[in-house]
Design a protein around this motif. Structure first.
Motif, PDB file in Angstrom:
ATOM      1  N   GLY A   1      -6.872   4.898  19.321  1.00 34.00           N
ATOM      2  CA  GLY A   1      -5.568   4.666  18.708  1.00 34.00           C
ATOM      3  C   GLY A   1      -5.536   3.391  17.889  1.00 34.00           C
ATOM      4  O   GLY A   1      -4.963   3.356  16.792  1.00 34.00           O
ATOM      5  N   LEU A   2      -6.171   2.345  18.405  1.00 30.36           N
ATOM      6  CA  LEU A   2      -6.214   1.089  17.658  1.00 30.36           C
ATOM      7  C   LEU A   2      -7.074   1.213  16.399  1.00 30.36           C
ATOM      8  O   LEU A   2      -6.772   0.604  15.366  1.00 30.36           O
ATOM      9  N   MET A   3      -8.142   2.017  16.473  1.00 29.22           N
ATOM     10  CA  MET A   3      -8.953   2.228  15.275  1.00 29.22           C
ATOM     11  C   MET A   3      -8.178   3.044  14.242  1.00 29.22           C
ATOM     12  O   MET A   3      -8.253   2.767  13.036  1.00 29.22           O
ATOM     13  N   PHE A   4      -7.413   4.045  14.696  1.00 32.91           N
ATOM     14  CA  PHE A   4      -6.562   4.800  13.782  1.00 32.91           C
ATOM     15  C   PHE A   4      -5.517   3.865  13.156  1.00 32.91           C
ATOM     16  O   PHE A   4      -5.255   3.922  11.948  1.00 32.91           O
ATOM     17  N   ALA A   5      -4.916   3.007  13.982  1.00 29.42           N
ATOM     18  CA  ALA A   5      -3.918   2.082  13.462  1.00 29.42           C
ATOM     19  C   ALA A   5      -4.550   1.103  12.478  1.00 29.42           C
ATOM     20  O   ALA A   5      -3.973   0.808  11.424  1.00 29.42           O
ATOM     21  N   SER A   6      -5.746   0.595  12.805  1.00 32.07           N
ATOM     22  CA  SER A   6      -6.434  -0.324  11.893  1.00 32.07           C
ATOM     23  C   SER A   6      -6.677   0.327  10.535  1.00 32.07           C
ATOM     24  O   SER A   6      -6.473  -0.289   9.481  1.00 32.07           O
ATOM     25  N   ALA A   7      -7.117   1.588  10.566  1.00 32.22           N
ATOM     26  CA  ALA A   7      -7.364   2.310   9.318  1.00 32.22           C
ATOM     27  C   ALA A   7      -6.069   2.499   8.533  1.00 32.22           C
ATOM     28  O   ALA A   7      -6.038   2.369   7.298  1.00 32.22           O
ATOM     29  N   PHE A   8      -4.990   2.799   9.244  1.00 30.44           N
ATOM     30  CA  PHE A   8      -3.677   2.954   8.615  1.00 30.44           C
ATOM     31  C   PHE A   8      -3.274   1.667   7.900  1.00 30.44           C
ATOM     32  O   PHE A   8      -2.821   1.681   6.753  1.00 30.44           O
ATOM     33  N   TYR A   9      -3.453   0.530   8.572  1.00 26.84           N
ATOM     34  CA  TYR A   9      -3.101  -0.747   7.954  1.00 26.84           C
ATOM     35  C   TYR A   9      -3.998  -1.053   6.755  1.00 26.84           C
ATOM     36  O   TYR A   9      -3.533  -1.591   5.744  1.00 26.84           O
ATOM     37  N   LEU A  10      -5.277  -0.715   6.856  1.00 31.00           N
ATOM     38  CA  LEU A  10      -6.206  -1.003   5.761  1.00 31.00           C
ATOM     39  C   LEU A  10      -5.925  -0.134   4.534  1.00 31.00           C
ATOM     40  O   LEU A  10      -6.124  -0.575   3.395  1.00 31.00           O
TER      41      LEU A  10
END
Length: 456
Positions: free
Chosen positions: A104-113
């Motif tokens: 989930g944090l990797m998905f969120a990181s990608a979303f922010y990037l």
């Protein structure tokens, strides 16, 4: 398999993050998504009523932050929600949540990037370096390319020391709060008619009240920051004091900022207009109230905010991975700590690598909702874990902070977290279920039989 050790064979992390750093990890993450990425998507669905969607998210986040703060002061270890749930509910729920939290944090990181790429491209377009029609040209496209490069650089920065991440967060968040205070004050006074004709909308919910809950499910990614503070608990000095202050304080602060921002955004433009603006709608809001100078400042702020969100999320995902590896639920390499810099360099490298691959998809709404899905499962189970641990009363459990309103607060927080999942779009729900099943399969294949020690 043998019993795992809580300390992990790879070494201990250095406690270098103070209260300000903990607050900026939470606040910086949440400001980036809620204010600089979501206004167009949220107000496009619900109009000014999107402010209520964010208020619902803030209430649910606070109902979880209070139980999580109690658990965090009793167990200030890397992994956050994973650690609480594994010690409260057992190895299988803990493994599922830990793997889900990392993903989930990797998905969120990608979303922010991806949002970062949008802002970088918008700056180039505003400076007439590129035109808007050429932004997506090329095998990858300018937007994801910026996100990929930023993701690699942020990962490298984190590998060379957590204090680097804290310093970046403190500087960026302080600047952002100053900009937002000025921007929201000016635009709010204009909207109310203090500086001219009132621009308050005739309809608060032009598309009805139905979209409010579905929008709340979409934007809940904005409130993931407070849980990221618990994820890096092993890096925080004086955790008994700083964890609850940072977790609860960050939710209250950004919740107020979200509600004001979304009401102004939804009142200024019609839903169909602001929805078409996408991830950089806040830029057009600045243009409307402050002109070109405001656009320049908000573009810079948006770029910094998305950097801040991605920076904190990559750090937190690596700590979740570190916690799983320390408990032998993942290969032990992820728990190895670099002797010179005191950081889990292999975990950070893995998280950064997967994140930049996700950035190339560019599916911002899906990335955001899948991240929310996985976090909402964790939030619900955190509330359950508090009730179970309190009833069991283990000898090692001695929190410095106690959840007010127990057991009502954790029960309502858990029910609300699980219920919000039902308002997500079917694709996000499907992907979320698939990821949970994959986590279960990994546990059955690799980690079944591992017995975790109690916290102390």
């Amino acid at each position: 398999m043998s019993e795992s050790s809580d300390s992990g064979g790879g070494g201990e992390l250095d406690r270098t993050i103070g209260l300000a750093g903990a607050m900026t990890i939470g606040t910086g993450t949440m400001i980036g998504a809620g204010i600089f990425v979501f206004p167009g998507l949220a107000a496009g669905r619900a109009g000014p009523a999107a402010a209520v969607s964010f208020a619902i998210g803030a209430v649910i986040a606070l109902l979880v932050a209070l139980p999580a703060s109690e658990l965090a002061t009793a167990m200030p270890e890397s992994g956050g929600g994973y650690y609480f749930i594994s010690r409260g509910l057992g190895t299988l729920p803990g493994a599922v949540v830990g793997i889900g939290l990392t993903l989930g944090l990797m998905f969120a990181s990608a979303f922010y990037l991806v949002g970062l790429g949008e802002y970088a491209a918008a700056i180039l377009a505003e400076a007439s370096i590129v035109n808007t029609t050429s932004i997506s040209v090329g095998p990858i496209g300018i937007v994801p390319l910026f996100g990929i490069v930023a993701g690699i650089l942020l990962t490298i920065l984190s590998v060379f020391g957590t204090e680097n991440t804290e310093s970046l967060q403190n500087a960026v968040v302080g600047f952002l709060l100053a900009i937002l205070a000025i921007f929201l004050s000016i635009s709010g006074l204009d909207l109310l008619g203090v500086r001219g004709t009132s621009r308050l909308p005739e309809q608060f919910a032009p598309r009805g009240f139905g979209p409010i809950l579905t929008t709340a499910a979409l934007v809940f990614t904005s409130y993931l920051g407070f849980a990221q503070i618990a994820t890096v608990a092993e890096d925080i000095v004086e955790p008994d004091r700083n964890l609850p202050l940072a977790m609860i304080g960050s939710v209250i602060l950004v919740g107020v900022l979200y509600i004001v921002t979304l009401f102004i955004a939804g009142s200024t433009f019609e839903p169909s207009v602001i929805g078409a603006m996408g991830e950089t709608a806040i830029v057009e809001l600045a243009r409307e109230y402050l002109g070109f100078g405001g656009v320049v400042v908000i573009l810079l702020a948006g770029l910094l905010a998305t950097i801040s969100s991605a920076n904190a999320s990559i750090l937190s995902a690596s700590r979740a991975l570190y916690g799983l590896s320390s408990d032998a639920l993942l290969p032990e390499a992820a728990a190895k700590v670099n002797r010179e810099y005191g950081t889990p360099h292999l975990a950070l490298s893995f998280v950064g690598g997967v994140t930049v691959v996700l950035v190339a998809t560019g599916r911002t709404e899906v990335l955001a909702e899948v991240a929310s899905f996985l976090h909402l499962i964790m939030y619900g189970l955190i509330c359950v874990a508090l009730v179970v641990i309190r009833r069991r009363e283990p000898a090692w459990y001695d929190p410095a902070f106690e959840c007010p309103g127990y057991p009502t607060v954790p029960i309502i927080g858990g029910v609300a977290s699980f219920a919000l999942i039902g308002f997500m779009q079917p694709l996000s729900q499907l992907l979320g279920v698939i990821l949970v099943l994959l986590a279960v399969a990994w546990y059955l294949y690799y980690a079944r039989g591992i017995q975790l020690k109690d916290n102390l």
